[in-house]
Design an enzyme around this catalytic site. Structure first.
Site, short mmCIF file in Angstrom:
data_model
loop_
_atom_site.label_atom_id
_atom_site.label_comp_id
_atom_site.label_asym_id
_atom_site.label_seq_id
_atom_site.Cartn_x
_atom_site.Cartn_y
_atom_site.Cartn_z
N HIS A 199 13.87 -24.65 26.16
CA HIS A 199 13.00 -24.13 25.10
C HIS A 199 12.89 -25.19 24.02
O HIS A 199 13.89 -25.62 23.44
CB HIS A 199 13.54 -22.82 24.54
CG HIS A 199 13.35 -21.66 25.48
ND1 HIS A 199 14.26 -20.63 25.60
CD2 HIS A 199 12.34 -21.39 26.35
CE1 HIS A 199 13.79 -19.76 26.51
NE2 HIS A 199 12.65 -20.21 26.98
N GLU A 212 14.57 -25.29 20.29
CA GLU A 212 16.02 -25.10 20.14
C GLU A 212 16.71 -26.46 20.08
O GLU A 212 17.45 -26.86 20.98
CB GLU A 212 16.51 -24.22 21.30
CG GLU A 212 15.83 -22.84 21.28
CD GLU A 212 15.97 -22.02 22.56
OE1 GLU A 212 16.68 -22.46 23.49
OE2 GLU A 212 15.36 -20.94 22.63
N ARG A 267 7.85 -23.22 21.88
CA ARG A 267 8.93 -22.83 22.80
C ARG A 267 8.67 -23.27 24.25
O ARG A 267 9.58 -23.69 24.96
CB ARG A 267 9.03 -21.30 22.75
CG ARG A 267 9.84 -20.64 23.84
CD ARG A 267 9.77 -19.12 23.64
NE ARG A 267 10.25 -18.35 24.76
CZ ARG A 267 11.46 -17.80 24.82
NH1 ARG A 267 12.35 -17.99 23.86
NH2 ARG A 267 11.81 -17.07 25.86
N HIS A 298 21.01 -23.00 25.04
CA HIS A 298 19.92 -22.53 24.18
C HIS A 298 20.43 -22.32 22.76
O HIS A 298 21.62 -22.40 22.49
CB HIS A 298 19.42 -21.16 24.66
CG HIS A 298 18.72 -21.14 25.97
ND1 HIS A 298 17.41 -20.78 26.11
CD2 HIS A 298 19.16 -21.42 27.24
CE1 HIS A 298 17.05 -20.82 27.38
NE2 HIS A 298 18.09 -21.20 28.09
N GLU A 324 23.95 -19.39 23.87
CA GLU A 324 23.06 -19.33 22.71
C GLU A 324 23.89 -19.83 21.54
O GLU A 324 24.80 -19.14 21.08
CB GLU A 324 22.58 -17.89 22.44
CG GLU A 324 21.71 -17.30 23.54
CD GLU A 324 20.27 -17.82 23.55
OE1 GLU A 324 19.91 -18.62 22.66
OE2 GLU A 324 19.52 -17.43 24.46
ZN LIG Z 1 16.05 -20.38 24.55
#
Ligand SMILES: [Zn+2]
Ligand SMILES: *[C@@H]1O[C@H](CO)[C@@H](O)[C@H](O)[C@H]1NC(C)=O
Ligand SMILES: *[C@@H]1O[C@H](CO)[C@@H](O)[C@H](O)[C@H]1NC(C)=O
Ligand SMILES: *[C@@H]1O[C@H](CO)[C@@H](O)[C@H](O)[C@H]1NC(C)=O
Ligand SMILES: *[C@@H]1O[C@H](CO)[C@@H](O)[C@H](O)[C@H]1NC(C)=O
Length: 360
Positions: free
Chosen positions: A95, A98, A153, A223, A297
């Site tokens: 993405h 990020e 993104r 991410h 994340e």
């Molecule tokens: Zn992501």
């Protein structure tokens, strides 16, 4: 500044060299740091430098081309050895917005190369495991997020005659593709593409993983944001067969991370903890038989979100390093319980004999 620190750490230059260097302009855009910096060229150049200065350990490999025809490369860290090793995969930057994710991949490589001789855990797992690191998966989107739209993104594939752009690459893998948590509208940020692996970036990764899957023990995909360590699945609340072990190792990794700066992480499956989604790379990797698959994340929990301030780059990378190496250590000890095989002249005969037996 912390940004200068980070760049000088990665590129191995002093702050003064950085400020004077033609290739790096310290300005204001990224994390309040650089301006007009051709980031990809930097990561690109960084990969070449890392390879050249660690040629005994690091090789750079071509994966495929992006929609906009940029080459994708990953780094392979392999200690020379005669024995067959297993593989740990890690990708960052699927993405675009990020940004902390590619920074972590670079940090990880640098730390491994700096410490593998002195850190007993790293030297142990490098005897058994090769590390495959893809610092930026979504190269086109990443560059677009620098140059045009900070919060972009997706990738940059054109649809509807170029009236809308981008497929969410983490909805484009062949795992219950298109079934849940996606959009078929190309204007949406979760547009899943025109079919499973419709995007060249997805296809490039999937083909390599598919080819090597019997040797890959661990698939990590990095991410931000939210502070989670996520296990499969996103596409169903049905737990994977090794869910208990995945949770155990995930919790262990989160605990190691928290110990550094007190940052708290939640561990759980995507569908139970966050939302349902289909076509993620992590679900797909698990479905084709890779046992240890996790989505990270990274920081934070929403205060700054995707636009994480520069002074958090270093602590985020440091704490994440502890979580990732905890997972790798676990996998190493599980699959190589005997530790590193040291061939002395007396054990040589036995090892040769054993390996002959095993091969037949
Ligand atoms: Zn992501
Ligand atoms: C090595 O791993 C063990 C167990 O995972 C941990 O307790 C120890 O702190 C690690 N050592 C280093 C130098 O990171
Ligand atoms: C795309 O553009 C071409 C030529 O302008 C046109 O013939 C076609 O119908 C358009 N397709 C869509 C899906 O809009
Ligand atoms: C997706 O997976 C299904 C079965 O799991 C297979 O039949 C199909 O060929 C795959 N598609 C792609 C694009 O790999
Ligand atoms: C797709 O989404 C855009 C933006 O939300 C919307 O304007 C458009 O009407 C949608 N198209 C379709 C076919 O639903």
């Amino acid at each position: 500044s912390s940004c200068t620190f980070f760049l000088s750490y990665l590129l191995g230059m002093t702050a003064a060299e950085l400020r004077c260097g033609k290739s790096v302009l310290i300005g204001k855009r990224l994390w309040g740091c650089f301006e007009d910096l051709i980031v990809w060229l930097h990561i690109y150049q960084w990969m070449t430098e890392i390879q050249n200065s660690n040629s005994e350990l690091v090789t750079q490999h071509y994966l495929g081309n992006t929609v906009e025809n940029r080459p994708m490369y990953y780094l392979q860290i392999s200690q020379p050895s005669d024995k067959t090793k297993k593989i740990i995969w890690m990708d960052c930057g699927i993405h675009a917005r990020e940004w902390i994710a590619p920074a972590f991949c670079q940090w990880f490589v640098k730390e491994i190369l700096q410490n593998y001789k002195s850190d007993p855990n790293i030297s142990r797992f490098l005897q058994n495991l090769d590390l495959y690191i893809l610092p930026v998966l979504n190269v086109d989107g990443y560059i677009y997020s620098w140059e045009t739209d900070r919060l972009w993104r997706k990738n940059r594939s054109p649809h509807m005659n170029g009236t809308c752009y981008g497929t969410d690459l983490n909805r484009n893998f062949n795992s219950s593709w298109g079934s849940v948590g996606v959009s078929y509208n190309c204007s949406s940020i979760t547009f899943c593409g025109t079919g499973p692996e419709s995007e060249p970036e997805t296809k490039a990764v999937a083909q390599l993983i598919e080819r090597k899957k019997s040797d890959i023990l661990c698939y990590l995909t990095i991410h931000s944001y939210g502070q989670y360590i996520l296990i499969p699945y996103g596409s169903t609340t049905e737990p994977p067969s090794n869910s208990e072990e995945l949770m155990y190792v995930g919790e262990k990794a989160a605990a190691a991370l928290t110990e550094k700066y007190g940052t708290s992480y939640e561990v759980g499956s995507t569908s139970l903890l966050l939302y349902s989604n289909s076509g993620s790379s992590r679900d797909w990797a698990h479905m084709i038989g890779i046992p240890f698959t996790y989505t990270f994340e990274l920081r934070d929990t929403g205060t700054h979100g995707f636009v994480l301030p520069a002074d958090q780059i270093q602590p985020t990378c440091e704490e994440t390093m502890l979580a990732v190496t905890t997972i790798i250590d676990y996998v190493d000890h599980k699959y190589f319980p005997g530790g590193a095989v040291m061939l002395s002249s007396s054990s040589l005969g036995l090892s040769l004999c054993l390996s002959t037996l095993l091969e037949n």
